[in-house]
Design an enzyme around this catalytic site. Structure first.
Site, PDB file in Angstrom:
ATOM      1  N   TYR A 238      -1.074  -0.319  10.026  1.00 33.59           N
ATOM      2  CA  TYR A 238      -1.396  -1.000   8.761  1.00 33.59           C
ATOM      3  C   TYR A 238      -0.191  -0.971   7.824  1.00 33.59           C
ATOM      4  O   TYR A 238       0.187  -1.968   7.215  1.00 33.59           O
ATOM      5  CB  TYR A 238      -2.589  -0.300   8.124  1.00 33.59           C
ATOM      6  CG  TYR A 238      -2.980  -0.771   6.745  1.00 33.59           C
ATOM      7  CD1 TYR A 238      -2.673   0.001   5.619  1.00 33.59           C
ATOM      8  CD2 TYR A 238      -3.683  -1.944   6.550  1.00 33.59           C
ATOM      9  CE1 TYR A 238      -3.042  -0.406   4.352  1.00 33.59           C
ATOM     10  CE2 TYR A 238      -4.056  -2.361   5.287  1.00 33.59           C
ATOM     11  CZ  TYR A 238      -3.728  -1.580   4.192  1.00 33.59           C
ATOM     12  OH  TYR A 238      -4.093  -1.979   2.927  1.00 33.59           O
TER      13      TYR A 238
ATOM     14  N   SER B 186       0.840  -1.194   0.000  1.00 35.15           N
ATOM     15  CA  SER B 186       0.000   0.000   0.000  1.00 35.15           C
ATOM     16  C   SER B 186       0.878   1.249   0.000  1.00 35.15           C
ATOM     17  O   SER B 186       1.951   1.253   0.613  1.00 35.15           O
ATOM     18  CB  SER B 186      -0.884   0.028   1.252  1.00 35.15           C
ATOM     19  OG  SER B 186      -1.569   1.272   1.326  1.00 35.15           O
ATOM     20  N   SER B 187       0.413   2.308  -0.649  1.00 33.60           N
ATOM     21  CA  SER B 187       1.224   3.533  -0.756  1.00 33.60           C
ATOM     22  C   SER B 187       1.408   4.216   0.594  1.00 33.60           C
ATOM     23  O   SER B 187       2.307   5.045   0.754  1.00 33.60           O
ATOM     24  CB  SER B 187       0.558   4.501  -1.739  1.00 33.60           C
ATOM     25  OG  SER B 187      -0.759   4.795  -1.309  1.00 33.60           O
ATOM     26  N   CYS B 188       0.616   3.844   1.605  1.00 29.45           N
ATOM     27  CA  CYS B 188       0.785   4.460   2.922  1.00 29.45           C
ATOM     28  C   CYS B 188       2.057   3.949   3.599  1.00 29.45           C
ATOM     29  O   CYS B 188       2.447   4.455   4.655  1.00 29.45           O
ATOM     30  CB  CYS B 188      -0.425   4.207   3.819  1.00 29.45           C
ATOM     31  SG  CYS B 188      -0.632   2.495   4.305  1.00 29.45           S
TER      32      CYS B 188
ATOM     33  N   HIS C 265     -12.880   4.697   1.900  1.00 31.38           N
ATOM     34  CA  HIS C 265     -11.912   5.703   1.478  1.00 31.38           C
ATOM     35  C   HIS C 265     -12.663   6.912   0.919  1.00 31.38           C
ATOM     36  O   HIS C 265     -13.885   6.885   0.741  1.00 31.38           O
ATOM     37  CB  HIS C 265     -10.970   5.125   0.429  1.00 31.38           C
ATOM     38  CG  HIS C 265     -10.041   4.086   0.967  1.00 31.38           C
ATOM     39  ND1 HIS C 265     -10.352   2.746   0.940  1.00 31.38           N
ATOM     40  CD2 HIS C 265      -8.826   4.183   1.540  1.00 31.38           C
ATOM     41  CE1 HIS C 265      -9.346   2.067   1.493  1.00 31.38           C
ATOM     42  NE2 HIS C 265      -8.422   2.917   1.861  1.00 31.38           N
TER      43      HIS C 265
ATOM     44  N   LYS D 158       2.075  -3.950   6.022  1.00 29.23           N
ATOM     45  CA  LYS D 158       2.304  -4.006   4.576  1.00 29.23           C
ATOM     46  C   LYS D 158       3.803  -4.087   4.262  1.00 29.23           C
ATOM     47  O   LYS D 158       4.231  -4.784   3.351  1.00 29.23           O
ATOM     48  CB  LYS D 158       1.668  -2.797   3.900  1.00 29.23           C
ATOM     49  CG  LYS D 158       0.149  -2.856   3.822  1.00 29.23           C
ATOM     50  CD  LYS D 158      -0.310  -4.001   2.952  1.00 29.23           C
ATOM     51  CE  LYS D 158      -1.800  -4.066   2.717  1.00 29.23           C
ATOM     52  NZ  LYS D 158      -2.187  -5.182   1.838  1.00 29.23           N
TER      53      LYS D 158
HETATM   54  O1  GFB Z   1      -9.174   7.967   1.347  1.00 27.00           O
HETATM   55  P1  GFB Z   1      -8.623   8.311   2.692  1.00 27.00           P
HETATM   56  O2  GFB Z   1      -9.335   7.824   3.863  1.00 27.00           O
HETATM   57  O3  GFB Z   1      -7.132   7.735   2.680  1.00 27.00           O
HETATM   58  O4  GFB Z   1      -8.507   9.927   2.821  1.00 27.00           O
HETATM   59  P2  GFB Z   1      -5.658   8.238   2.882  1.00 27.00           P
HETATM   60  C1  GFB Z   1      -7.939  10.697   1.817  1.00 27.00           C
HETATM   61  C2  GFB Z   1      -8.159  12.170   2.122  1.00 27.00           C
HETATM   62  O5  GFB Z   1      -9.535  12.456   1.881  1.00 27.00           O
HETATM   63  C3  GFB Z   1      -7.882  12.609   3.565  1.00 27.00           C
HETATM   64  C4  GFB Z   1     -10.067  13.224   2.957  1.00 27.00           C
HETATM   65  O6  GFB Z   1      -7.259  13.868   3.539  1.00 27.00           O
HETATM   66  C5  GFB Z   1      -9.291  12.734   4.173  1.00 27.00           C
HETATM   67  O7  GFB Z   1      -9.361  13.655   5.208  1.00 27.00           O
HETATM   68  N1  GFB Z   1     -11.512  13.010   3.029  1.00 27.00           N
HETATM   69  C6  GFB Z   1     -12.464  13.956   2.778  1.00 27.00           C
HETATM   70  C7  GFB Z   1     -12.145  11.856   3.327  1.00 27.00           C
HETATM   71  N2  GFB Z   1     -13.698  13.440   2.921  1.00 27.00           N
HETATM   72  C8  GFB Z   1     -13.537  12.134   3.270  1.00 27.00           C
HETATM   73  C9  GFB Z   1     -14.456  11.070   3.544  1.00 27.00           C
HETATM   74  O8  GFB Z   1     -15.665  11.206   3.528  1.00 27.00           O
HETATM   75  N3  GFB Z   1     -13.920   9.850   3.852  1.00 27.00           N
HETATM   76  C10 GFB Z   1     -12.550   9.641   3.865  1.00 27.00           C
HETATM   77  N4  GFB Z   1     -12.114   8.397   4.137  1.00 27.00           N
HETATM   78  N5  GFB Z   1     -11.653  10.628   3.618  1.00 27.00           N
HETATM   79  C11 GFB Z   1      -5.381   5.714   3.520  1.00 27.00           C
HETATM   80  C12 GFB Z   1      -4.690   4.919   4.580  1.00 27.00           C
HETATM   81  O9  GFB Z   1      -5.020   7.035   3.732  1.00 27.00           O
HETATM   82  O10 GFB Z   1      -4.941   5.327   2.211  1.00 27.00           O
HETATM   83  C13 GFB Z   1      -4.916   3.443   4.323  1.00 27.00           C
HETATM   84  O11 GFB Z   1      -5.230   5.295   5.834  1.00 27.00           O
HETATM   85  C14 GFB Z   1      -4.518   3.059   2.913  1.00 27.00           C
HETATM   86  O12 GFB Z   1      -4.150   2.692   5.219  1.00 27.00           O
HETATM   87  C15 GFB Z   1      -5.226   3.963   1.940  1.00 27.00           C
HETATM   88  O13 GFB Z   1      -3.174   3.195   2.718  1.00 27.00           O
HETATM   89  C16 GFB Z   1      -4.805   3.646   0.526  1.00 27.00           C
HETATM   90  O14 GFB Z   1      -5.054   8.278   1.551  1.00 27.00           O
HETATM   91  O15 GFB Z   1      -5.553   9.467   3.708  1.00 27.00           O
END
Ligand code: GFB
Length: 315
Positions: free
Chosen positions: A137, A108-110, A180, A141
């Site tokens: 997580y 994963s890119s994280c 996400h 990975k």
């Molecule tokens: O998609 P997301 O949860 O993953 O959040 P990450 C991406 C960005 O979208 C963050 C914003 O800056 C969130 O604050 N965001 C805005 C939202 N509205 C929303 C919403 O309704 N839901 C969500 N979820 N985000 C994940 C890692 O990080 O990336 C995982 O935590 C994994 O472990 C995944 O690696 C690919 O990109 O921030």
């Protein structure tokens, strides 16, 4: 890998796993073992052992292990880390002991250092601390990547590792709890339109940037590297769209037909400021994505509407 090969998509019930099963079938592969109800509980060592002993998959796409958005990572780091560590150990060890010809592990890119230069190059892995909100997580990975490497070095296994961009698409998790950003925003924007809301809240400042890739393109990239990549060095699977969360939210609002105001809630976490991948190695091999961001959003939204219309659980 011919179309009669015994192929196991470990994690067929995940976003990428479902896209892989669809894509492999579309490409004429007819021997997809362990799909749907036949899949063993990947966290159960004995169940995975029994499955490999009986079925002896030749090619394994390891897409399994719990995952989720920034909220789930902050709330349930132990569950995510433990489930992924168990899945990784069970599937990689069984793939070796039952003679799988090749295995592709999806990291994963994280797992990239939070401050690494963008776009992210595989050389920067382990060069600094990861994004704290998904550290547990990400650590699991990284362990998966290193376990593949260790089996290559000790037993000569053809185990390769890929780091994908943030994927979205059909079969995604559209919930706020664990989804996400793209699927969660598609659902919330759709509901806001239906309810005639005048505004919609987007988490965070809207300024973070992410590279998004359509799950169907990612599935094609996975098949491509399973066929053509043999190197111990991991490979990035990107080629999507590097966009700010605010731009992504505006695009979704336009595609859904929501005309209200977008409100950015800075009390919610932004997570990593940037996450875009350097996928030159993949492109130099001749692969490129075939779906632009807007089309991918439109298709995902169409799938979402179709799913709720037939009462399909989407989280
Ligand atoms: O998609 P997301 O949860 O993953 O959040 P990450 C991406 C960005 O979208 C963050 C914003 O800056 C969130 O604050 N965001 C805005 C939202 N509205 C929303 C919403 O309704 N839901 C969500 N979820 N985000 C994940 C890692 O990080 O990336 C995982 O935590 C994994 O472990 C995944 O690696 C690919 O990109 O921030």
């Amino acid at each position: 890998m011919n179309r009669l090969a015994r192929i196991f998509v470990a994690g067929g019930d995940t976003l990428l796993g479902a896209a892989l099963l669809d894509h492999l079938s579309e490409c004429g592969f007819i021997n997809l073992v362990g799909a749907a109800a036949d899949q063993p509980d990947l966290g159960d060592t004995l169940a995975v052992e029994a499955f490999f002993e009986q079925i002896k998959p030749e090619f394994v796409f390891l897409a399994g292990g719990k995952s989720g958005g920034i909220r789930l990572n902050r709330q349930r780091p132990a569950d995510l880390m433990l489930d992924n560590l168990r899945t990784i150990a069970n599937v990689i060890d069984a793939a070796h002991r039952y003679g799988a010809k090749k295995l592709l592990y999806m990291a994963s890119s994280c797992a990239y250092p939070r401050q690494a230069a963008q776009p992210l190059q595989v050389e920067s892995l382990l060069a600094g601390p990861v994004e704290p909100s998904s550290e547990a997580y990400a650590t699991a990975k990284i362990a998966g990547w290193k376990l593949c490497e260790a089996y290559r070095r000790q037993y000569g296994c053809r185990f390769i590792t890929a780091f994908p961009a943030n994927a979205f698409g059909p079969h995604d998790d559209f919930s706020d709890e664990s989804g996400h950003v793209i699927p969660a925003l598609i659902r919330r924007t759709h509901e806001a339109k239906l309810n005639g809301e005048r505004s919609l809240t987007v988490w965070g400042s809207g300024s973070p940037r992410r590279e998004f890739i359509y799950s169907r393109d990612l599935a094609d990239a996975c098949l491509f590297v399973m066929r053509h990549y043999e190197n111990e060095i991991p490979i990035n699977l990107g080629g999507g769209t590097d966009i700010s969360i605010a731009e992504a939210a505006r695009t979704i609002a336009e595609m859904v037909g929501f005309r209200g105001k977008l409100i950015f809630d800075s009390t919610k976490p932004d997570g990593a400021p940037f996450k875009a991948l350097d996928s030159a190695a993949l492109f130099d091999m001749g692969w490129k994505p075939s779906t632009d961001f807007r089309t991918a959003i439109a298709e995902t939204y169409r799938w979402y509407r179709g799913s709720i219309a037939c009462g399909y659980a989407i989280h």
